[in-house]
Enzyme design. Structure first.
Site, PDB file in Angstrom:
ATOM      1  N   ARG A 185       4.176   7.484   2.415  1.00  0.00           N
ATOM      2  CA  ARG A 185       3.772   6.239   1.758  1.00  0.00           C
ATOM      3  C   ARG A 185       3.748   5.134   2.809  1.00  0.00           C
ATOM      4  NH1 ARG A 185       5.615   3.758  -4.080  1.00  0.00           N
ATOM      5  NH2 ARG A 185       4.246   1.954  -4.015  1.00  0.00           N
ATOM      6  N   GLN A 204      10.486  -6.069 -17.096  1.00  0.00           N
ATOM      7  CA  GLN A 204      11.748  -6.499 -17.702  1.00  0.00           C
ATOM      8  C   GLN A 204      12.768  -5.381 -17.866  1.00  0.00           C
ATOM      9  OE1 GLN A 204      11.361  -9.031 -21.193  1.00  0.00           O
ATOM     10  NE2 GLN A 204       9.450  -9.863 -20.419  1.00  0.00           N
ATOM     11  N   GLU A 257       6.949  -0.939   1.565  1.00  0.00           N
ATOM     12  CA  GLU A 257       7.760  -1.854   0.754  1.00  0.00           C
ATOM     13  C   GLU A 257       8.913  -2.488   1.527  1.00  0.00           C
ATOM     14  OE1 GLU A 257       5.096  -1.122  -2.207  1.00  0.00           O
ATOM     15  OE2 GLU A 257       5.923   0.385  -0.886  1.00  0.00           O
ATOM     16  N   TYR A 285      11.174  -0.930   3.550  1.00  0.00           N
ATOM     17  CA  TYR A 285      12.325  -0.075   3.850  1.00  0.00           C
ATOM     18  C   TYR A 285      12.315   0.325   5.330  1.00  0.00           C
ATOM     19  CZ  TYR A 285      13.136   0.019  -1.171  1.00  0.00           C
ATOM     20  OH  TYR A 285      13.396  -0.348  -2.461  1.00  0.00           O
ATOM     21  N   HIS A 343       9.316  -5.921  -0.348  1.00  0.00           N
ATOM     22  CA  HIS A 343      10.061  -6.482  -1.477  1.00  0.00           C
ATOM     23  C   HIS A 343      10.377  -7.961  -1.269  1.00  0.00           C
ATOM     24  CE1 HIS A 343      10.340  -2.902  -3.768  1.00  0.00           C
ATOM     25  NE2 HIS A 343      11.160  -2.263  -2.976  1.00  0.00           N
TER      26      HIS A 343
END
Length: 677
Positions: A217, A342, A167, A169, A255
């Site tokens: 991961r 949301q 992601e 990081y 991201h």
């Protein structure tokens, strides 16, 4: 009881320990991890999922040191003093027979704090702080910080740790050329770029011993420029296995990637074939992730041998008892994650506590409690949209006698409009869930019934919940009563629309309607995976050779010419969801939708729509004008202030406040009023 989900429910033996089934609750930052005084709430949150049957839980990210904080003074595991609050979490999970891993996450250049570091001093697009390049000494110190954090996690009762290497990081920043531009032993060829991650695994394994789970991961598809190829991903995976990992988890996309990976328009299990490709080359169990939200999808993945476990984060926010419902053949009772983001990711990226749109109890288990009532009441709920269904079903489950009045032929309210928008097919699932709950909890559902105040008073209800929702706001200019002027509700219900269209109002509904009008009528729902991959430029070959998994996107020509406009002078779509709004803006941009702001609407004529833009009058020669300019509350049943009534009246959802349609607030208000009755 027999079940058709045998692969999901099969235990996984790891030699020194056994996980009771193949379901992993993946890491998701709730905001409770960052303060020790929130850990009783965090324990209740994880304990509920363990009680619901999940086999393995992974916490939100915990930093190994100060440089790794996501936020200033973020959640860490650095000292013996950090252990006590974490023991609340591990105990809550273990008493229900589940395992739990603590995720170690170093944010790298993604941190929202001034101490950020990275492989190279390249600022990320999602943090205001430019990182310092890590020195050789700092890298070696950080490796030891990881090992010490894992050792403390073991003392706190965790069954293992997950090392966050995807992601975008820190470890992903080292693994990929996208950020790593070093020329020393930590940069250059993949054997050097992976050294940091591999040495961390070795250090942790040396510190904690063999009987402790180490999950890594790994980004299996970077989806950023200068990202890794599949050959490089496999090289890293094999090196991690040799270094001592127990499990290999899937990460997809950074991201900052401009390709959606988890929003509702992403097809279910869209990335599982990349996981399956890596699985061919390692012997440790491999976990699939991303857009796996229902048992049929999970079972199919496991039965086909594409993965050994399936990871779900948001689906277990939506329904803590996902696993137990699967095990007892109650799949129709699962409150399905609709991947809207949301209340979960949008909250996380706004530094709010995460929850769930369809399940407001998520991460609020100690505050929103549905206790059985000792004094059953006769309750009327007027309006069968999501607010009304939430109130009615929870009140009935608590033991109240509930009647739900709905004026139309079906429940669902505005969700019946949303579910036809391309990419929002999952909204069908929420309606299905509430229909099952209405039947299961014994709600007296009266469709085609427009109730009035006299009837409500006559039937002797103790409490009346007004959830009558909204109606579209009309357009008030010359010619607005012309047949070419339609409301968004009429369009989404199938009213014929011309080739050239003006959409008035650029909030969430305006974007939804524009996407709906771009969809060919013959397109099946949901969008086929291959078509979706072509549209977003994702390499469909699991053994991709393209860096980052990119290929040129192939966008179908738009089937309509659309103008999307608003009165405000701010950029269009600025109020859309923080983690999903960019997807909608990108969709309209690549389909050549013309976006206009600061527009004044003057008149509708046979020629089209007259507007004023940039100080000049202009005629848009359109065939159809669709009005998405807000809503008005329907609250005529609500007593006036001071008016005497036999029942106690409450108002929730759109009836209480129209604004931009807000299902998150509607469902939460329904739950809150039902919990208080």
């Amino acid at each position: 009881m027999t079940t058709s989900y045998a692969h999901i429910l099969k235990p996984l033996h790891l030699g020194f320990t056994t996980i009771k089934n193949r379901v992993v609750m993946g890491s998701m930052h709730t905001g409770l991890e960052d303060r020790f005084y929130h850990y009783p709430k965090l324990a209740a949150y994880f304990g509920e999922r363990a009680k619901g049957g999940v086999g393995l839980i992974i916490t939100g990210g915990i930093s190994p040191n100060r440089q790794g904080w996501l936020l200033p003074a973020g959640g860490t595991m650095n000292t013996l003093g950090d252990i006590a609050p974490h023991r609340l979490v591990t105990h809550a999970v273990h008493k229900h027979g589940a395992k739990i891993l603590m995720q170690i996450l170093h944010s790298g250049r993604y941190g929202y704090q001034p101490f950020v570091v990275s492989a190279s001093p390249i600022k990320s697009p999602i943090s205001m702080f430019k990182p310092r390049q890590m020195s050789d000494r700092l890298i070696l110190e950080t490796i030891q910080d990881y090992a010490e954090t894992a050792s403390l996690a073991k003392k706190a009762g965790y069954d293992g740790v997950e090392i966050m290497g995807s992601e975008g990081y820190l470890l992903n920043q080292f693994l990929s050329r996208h950020v790593n531009q070093r020329t020393d032993r930590w940069g250059g060829p993949i054997e050097n770029r992976m050294r940091f991650a591999v040495e961390i695994v070795k250090a942790i394994r040396s510190k904690v011993g063999e009987k402790f789970i180490i999950c890594f991961r790994l980004s299996m598809l970077d989806l950023v420029h200068d990202g890794n190829t599949m050959d490089e991903v496999i090289t890293v995976a094999q090196a991690l296995e040799k270094a001592g990992i127990t499990l290999l988890n899937t990460g997809i996309g950074w991201h900052e990637a401009r390709i959606p990976t988890i929003v509702t328009s992403v097809p279910r299990a869209a990335f599982v074939d990349y996981t399956a490709e890596v699985k061919k080359h390692v012997s440790v169990p491999v976990i699939a992730s991303n857009r796996i939200n229902m048992p049929d999808t999970a079972e199919e993945i496991l039965a086909a041998g594409k993965a050994d476990m399936v990871q779900m984060a948001r689906p277990l926010l939506a329904d803590a008892f996902w696993v137990s419902k699967t095990a007892t053949n109650r799949v129709d009772e699962i409150n399905t994650c609709i991947a809207c983001n949301q209340a979960c990711l949008d909250h996380s990226f706004q530094n709010k506590r995460a929850s769930c749109l369809v399940n407001p109890r998520a991460a609020h288990e100690t505050e929103l409690v549905y206790l059985k009532t000792k004094k059953p009441k006769k309750v009327a709920v007027v309006g069968g949209g999501v607010a009304g269904m939430s109130a009615a079903t929870i009140a009935a489950s608590r033991g109240h006698q509930v009647t739900l009045f709905e004026a139309s032929t079906e429940v669902g309210g505005q969700f019946n409009l949303a579910k036809v928008v391309p990419g929002k097919e999952e909204f069908h699932e929420t309606i299905r869930y509430f229909k099952v709950q209405i039947e299961k909890t014994g709600v007296d559902l009266r469709l085609n019934t427009k109730v009035n105040r006299e009837q409500l008073e006559r039937e002797g209800f103790d409490d009346v919940v007004i959830a009558t929702g909204v109606i579209p706001r009309g357009l008030k200019i010359d010619g607005s009563d012309s047949p070419q002027v339609l409301s968004y509700a009429e369009v989404l219900r199938g009213a014929p629309v011309g080739y050239r269209v003006a959409v008035i109002g650029a909030g969430g509904i305006g974007f939804d309607v524009s996407e709906f009008l771009l969809k060919p009528e013959h397109q099946p729902q949901p969008q086929p995976l291959a078509e979706w991959q072509r549209e977003w430029g994702i390499d469909p070959n699991p053994n991709y050779m393209t860096e980052g998994g990119f290929v040129p996107a192939e966008v179908e020509p738009p089937i309509r010419q659309i103008y999307l406009m608003q009165r405000k002078t701010t950029p269009l779509g600025i109020g859309l969801g923080k983690t999903s709004g960019w997807v909608h803006r990108a969709q309209l941009k690549k389909h050549a939708v013309k976006m206009l702001r600061g527009v004044q609407y003057k008149a509708v004529t046979n020629e089209g729509l007259w507007i004023e833009s940039n100080g000049h009058d202009q005629l848009l020669r359109v065939d159809t004008i669709v009005v998405c300019a807000g809503q008005e509350s329907v609250k005529d049943l609500m007593p006036k202030e001071g008016e005497s009534t036999l029942a106690n009246y409450h108002i929730i959802g759109g009836a209480k406040l129209a604004g931009e349609l807000d299902a998150k607030r509607a469902i939460r208000e329904g739950a809150e009023i039902a919990a208080k009755l």
